[in-house]
Design a protein around this motif. Structure first.
Motif, PDB file in Angstrom:
ATOM      1  N   GLU A 121       0.735  -1.105   0.081  1.00 38.02           N
ATOM      2  CA  GLU A 121       0.097   0.054   0.141  1.00 38.02           C
ATOM      3  C   GLU A 121       1.083   1.421  -0.062  1.00 38.02           C
ATOM      4  O   GLU A 121       1.953   1.175   0.038  1.00 38.02           O
ATOM      5  N   GLN A 122       0.274   2.334   0.069  1.00 37.58           N
ATOM      6  CA  GLN A 122       1.034   3.593  -0.039  1.00 37.58           C
ATOM      7  C   GLN A 122       1.834   3.814   1.233  1.00 37.58           C
ATOM      8  O   GLN A 122       1.514   3.603   2.293  1.00 37.58           O
ATOM      9  N   PRO A 123       3.347   4.013   0.513  1.00 32.62           N
ATOM     10  CA  PRO A 123       4.425   4.270   1.908  1.00 32.62           C
ATOM     11  C   PRO A 123       3.874   5.630   2.251  1.00 32.62           C
ATOM     12  O   PRO A 123       3.842   6.589   1.713  1.00 32.62           O
ATOM     13  N   ASN A 124       4.052   5.649   3.607  1.00 27.76           N
ATOM     14  CA  ASN A 124       4.026   6.754   4.580  1.00 27.76           C
ATOM     15  C   ASN A 124       5.417   7.243   5.448  1.00 27.76           C
ATOM     16  O   ASN A 124       5.633   6.379   6.132  1.00 27.76           O
ATOM     17  N   PRO A 125       6.285   7.998   5.065  1.00 33.20           N
ATOM     18  CA  PRO A 125       7.536   8.259   6.005  1.00 33.20           C
ATOM     19  C   PRO A 125       7.055   8.635   7.092  1.00 33.20           C
ATOM     20  O   PRO A 125       6.030   9.605   7.484  1.00 33.20           O
ATOM     21  N   VAL A 126       7.709   7.983   8.209  1.00 34.18           N
ATOM     22  CA  VAL A 126       7.357   8.165   9.773  1.00 34.18           C
ATOM     23  C   VAL A 126       8.680   8.687  10.425  1.00 34.18           C
ATOM     24  O   VAL A 126       9.688   7.616  10.034  1.00 34.18           O
ATOM     25  N   SER A 127       8.957   9.601  11.425  1.00 31.32           N
ATOM     26  CA  SER A 127      10.022   9.542  11.945  1.00 31.32           C
ATOM     27  C   SER A 127      10.024   9.431  13.584  1.00 31.32           C
ATOM     28  O   SER A 127      10.935   8.830  14.413  1.00 31.32           O
ATOM     29  N   ALA A 128       8.494   9.174  14.219  1.00 32.11           N
ATOM     30  CA  ALA A 128       8.350   8.999  15.650  1.00 32.11           C
ATOM     31  C   ALA A 128       6.990   8.626  15.496  1.00 32.11           C
ATOM     32  O   ALA A 128       6.063   8.829  14.692  1.00 32.11           O
ATOM     33  N   VAL A 129       6.729   8.046  16.876  1.00 27.84           N
ATOM     34  CA  VAL A 129       5.064   7.590  17.268  1.00 27.84           C
ATOM     35  C   VAL A 129       4.979   8.026  18.664  1.00 27.84           C
ATOM     36  O   VAL A 129       5.861   7.683  19.381  1.00 27.84           O
ATOM     37  N   THR A 130       3.686   8.536  18.932  1.00 20.91           N
ATOM     38  CA  THR A 130       3.477   8.351  20.402  1.00 20.91           C
ATOM     39  C   THR A 130       2.135   8.018  20.379  1.00 20.91           C
ATOM     40  O   THR A 130       1.517   7.521  19.856  1.00 20.91           O
ATOM     41  N   PHE A 131       1.998   7.409  21.772  1.00 21.92           N
ATOM     42  CA  PHE A 131       0.945   6.470  22.218  1.00 21.92           C
ATOM     43  C   PHE A 131       0.832   6.565  23.635  1.00 21.92           C
ATOM     44  O   PHE A 131       1.795   6.629  24.544  1.00 21.92           O
ATOM     45  N   SER A 132      -0.308   6.134  24.223  1.00 24.17           N
ATOM     46  CA  SER A 132      -0.561   5.946  25.687  1.00 24.17           C
ATOM     47  C   SER A 132      -0.328   4.495  26.021  1.00 24.17           C
ATOM     48  O   SER A 132      -0.831   3.502  25.209  1.00 24.17           O
ATOM     49  N   LEU A 133       0.337   4.195  27.020  1.00 23.27           N
ATOM     50  CA  LEU A 133       0.822   2.792  27.280  1.00 23.27           C
ATOM     51  C   LEU A 133      -0.665   2.374  27.717  1.00 23.27           C
ATOM     52  O   LEU A 133      -1.584   2.747  28.315  1.00 23.27           O
ATOM     53  N   PRO A 134      -0.694   0.840  27.754  1.00 23.91           N
ATOM     54  CA  PRO A 134      -1.905   0.173  28.281  1.00 23.91           C
ATOM     55  C   PRO A 134      -1.897  -0.304  29.598  1.00 23.91           C
ATOM     56  O   PRO A 134      -1.314  -1.045  30.305  1.00 23.91           O
ATOM     57  N   SER A 135      -2.317   1.004  30.438  1.00 24.65           N
ATOM     58  CA  SER A 135      -1.827   1.245  31.883  1.00 24.65           C
ATOM     59  C   SER A 135      -2.857   1.944  32.549  1.00 24.65           C
ATOM     60  O   SER A 135      -3.533   2.933  31.985  1.00 24.65           O
TER      61      SER A 135
END
Length: 165
Positions: A121-135
């Motif tokens: 599928e369409q490539p999307n350049p990414v440099s970082a990701v943020t998320f909430s821990l499952p906690s």
């Protein structure tokens, strides 16, 4: 008067013993991990189903005293492009059937989860990701650098955290 002092001392001692027992509750009483308790690293995973590729998310102890638990699927995922702005058009959803089983993170005992994408599928350049821990801890928002591989497609699926074997 002596009798009431003795009774007070006995009650204080009994209260201390009860509170000490609560504070040192059984092995299931591991506190939830917060953002400062774990280090998060993402790498390309060699394991994946046909037509898909995967990224391994590894959760390790941030200190030699870390002893906390994660349970479930990361949430509030946001990808960032090479310019540092939010990467548009990429969403993340839990994999169907993900089960929230507590995983204890300590030095020498890490947890892992996967981000799975469709290939071709369409490539999307990414440099970082943020998320909430499952906690259930107070501060669970983490940021991790992304490997130098674009995200493929608009939707990635996240698996629940499991113990690393």
């Amino acid at each position: 008067m002596r009798r009431s002092i003795s009774t007070g001392v006995v009650l204080a001692a009994a209260s201390t013993a009860v509170l000490a027992g609560v504070a040192s509750a059984g092995p299931g009483a591991v506190p939830a991990c917060g953002a400062n308790d774990v280090d998060v690293a993402i790498s390309r995973s060699p394991e994946h189903a046909a037509g898909h590729s995967a990224f391994l998310v590894r959760y390790t102890a941030a200190a030699d005293t870390t002893n906390c638990a994660l349970a479930g699927v990361p949430s509030n995922v946001v990808f960032y492009g090479p310019d540092g702005d939010t990467a548009p058009g990429i969403s993340a959803t839990p994999q169907p059937g993900s089960v929230a089983t507590p995983v204890t993170i300590t030095p020498g005992h890490a947890g892992i989860s996967y981000l799975v994408e469709r290939t071709g599928e369409q490539p999307n350049p990414v440099s970082a990701v943020t998320f909430s821990l499952p906690s259930t801890a107070g501060d669970t928002s983490v940021r991790a650098p992304w490997p130098s591989v674009p995200v493929s497609g608009a939707d990635v699926q996240l698996s629940a955290v499991v113990a690393e074997s």
